[in-house]
Design a protein around this motif. Sequence first.
Motif, short mmCIF file in Angstrom:
data_model
loop_
_atom_site.label_atom_id
_atom_site.label_comp_id
_atom_site.label_asym_id
_atom_site.label_seq_id
_atom_site.Cartn_x
_atom_site.Cartn_y
_atom_site.Cartn_z
N LEU A 134 10.74 7.01 -1.60
CA LEU A 134 9.47 6.36 -1.88
C LEU A 134 8.64 7.17 -2.86
O LEU A 134 7.99 6.62 -3.77
N ALA A 135 8.64 8.48 -2.67
CA ALA A 135 7.89 9.35 -3.58
C ALA A 135 8.43 9.23 -5.00
O ALA A 135 7.67 9.22 -5.99
N GLY A 136 9.76 9.13 -5.12
CA GLY A 136 10.35 8.95 -6.45
C GLY A 136 9.94 7.63 -7.07
O GLY A 136 9.64 7.57 -8.27
N ARG A 137 9.87 6.58 -6.26
CA ARG A 137 9.41 5.29 -6.77
C ARG A 137 7.98 5.38 -7.26
O ARG A 137 7.61 4.82 -8.30
N ALA A 138 7.15 6.11 -6.51
CA ALA A 138 5.75 6.24 -6.90
C ALA A 138 5.63 7.00 -8.22
O ALA A 138 4.84 6.62 -9.09
N ARG A 139 6.44 8.07 -8.38
CA ARG A 139 6.39 8.84 -9.64
C ARG A 139 6.86 7.99 -10.80
O ARG A 139 6.24 8.00 -11.89
N ASN A 140 7.95 7.24 -10.59
CA ASN A 140 8.45 6.39 -11.68
C ASN A 140 7.45 5.31 -12.04
O ASN A 140 7.25 4.99 -13.23
N SER A 141 6.80 4.75 -11.02
CA SER A 141 5.78 3.73 -11.29
C SER A 141 4.62 4.31 -12.08
O SER A 141 4.11 3.69 -13.01
N ASP B 201 0.84 -1.20 0.00
CA ASP B 201 0.00 0.00 0.00
C ASP B 201 0.88 1.25 0.00
O ASP B 201 0.95 1.99 0.99
N LEU B 202 1.53 1.52 -1.14
CA LEU B 202 2.41 2.68 -1.27
C LEU B 202 1.65 4.00 -1.10
O LEU B 202 2.14 4.90 -0.43
N PRO B 203 0.46 4.16 -1.68
CA PRO B 203 -0.26 5.43 -1.48
C PRO B 203 -0.54 5.73 -0.01
O PRO B 203 -0.39 6.87 0.44
N ALA B 204 -0.94 4.71 0.76
CA ALA B 204 -1.20 4.92 2.18
C ALA B 204 0.09 5.30 2.91
O ALA B 204 0.09 6.13 3.82
N ALA B 205 1.20 4.68 2.49
CA ALA B 205 2.49 4.99 3.10
C ALA B 205 2.86 6.45 2.88
O ALA B 205 3.30 7.15 3.79
N LEU B 206 2.67 6.94 1.66
CA LEU B 206 2.99 8.34 1.36
C LEU B 206 2.04 9.29 2.07
O LEU B 206 2.47 10.35 2.55
N ASN B 207 0.77 8.95 2.14
CA ASN B 207 -0.17 9.79 2.87
C ASN B 207 0.21 9.90 4.34
O ASN B 207 0.16 10.99 4.94
N LEU B 208 0.58 8.77 4.93
CA LEU B 208 0.97 8.77 6.33
C LEU B 208 2.24 9.61 6.52
O LEU B 208 2.35 10.36 7.50
N ALA B 209 3.19 9.48 5.61
CA ALA B 209 4.43 10.25 5.71
C ALA B 209 4.14 11.75 5.68
O ALA B 209 4.71 12.53 6.46
N ARG B 210 3.25 12.17 4.79
CA ARG B 210 2.91 13.60 4.72
C ARG B 210 2.22 14.06 6.00
O ARG B 210 2.49 15.16 6.51
#
Length: 243
Positions: free
Chosen positions: A229-236, A195-204
Amino acid sequence: LLGAAQLHTEDGSLVPLGSRRRTLALLAMAAVGGQFGIPREKALALLWPEETEDRARNSLRQRLFLARRAIDQKPLLRQDPDVVQIASENLAVDLWAFETAAASGRYRDAAALYMGPFLDGFAIPGLSEFDRWVESHRARLHLMAQHAMEQAARASAVSGDAVGAVTWWRHLAILDPLSSRVALELVNALVAAGDLPAALNLARSHEAAVWRELDVPPDPTFTRQVHQLAGRARNSGAQSSVA
């Protein structure tokens, strides 16, 4: 005693104690003492510091009587000239179960038993020494709960239970919301659970909370790994668009 202090019968019914806060405090103090209880003199000093010795002892006897009558005439406290002890044959204590589980390495059990801070929201006006006694044990048990939850999270991850790891790290983040170390562990657990989106939301959310409460940025390690992680999400996202 973990969370709001309450007394229940075996079937779960709440035992009304009304305004008998010192009776509940006496039960809590005896419970913390475990098999040794609490010396009567200490109980007198904490709960009736301004009373004469005779009046304080009479007040203590009244509380012992009330505790004896609380549930079906079963004594909840043992009668002893020197100490006040829980009658363990008649009263189970969540604090004892929590401490036993933590001491024996049953961290998931211990973490599950921690329903909130010791004597959460409980206070008796004018008893500053009793308040300090509560705070010292509240802090001690809080640290024990943090350790139990972290060990439960790590054990879940090792066993391949990604959801369990997320659950325990999330509980720990509630106990220590401004810890960037804990927040990063939760972020990584969410990533491991897919759950990468949830991980980024929690980080913010964590970054905003640290700025708001402490007026400083999160730990550099947290910031660096979140940026990765944000870079991985953008690349994905870019790869998905090309596909």
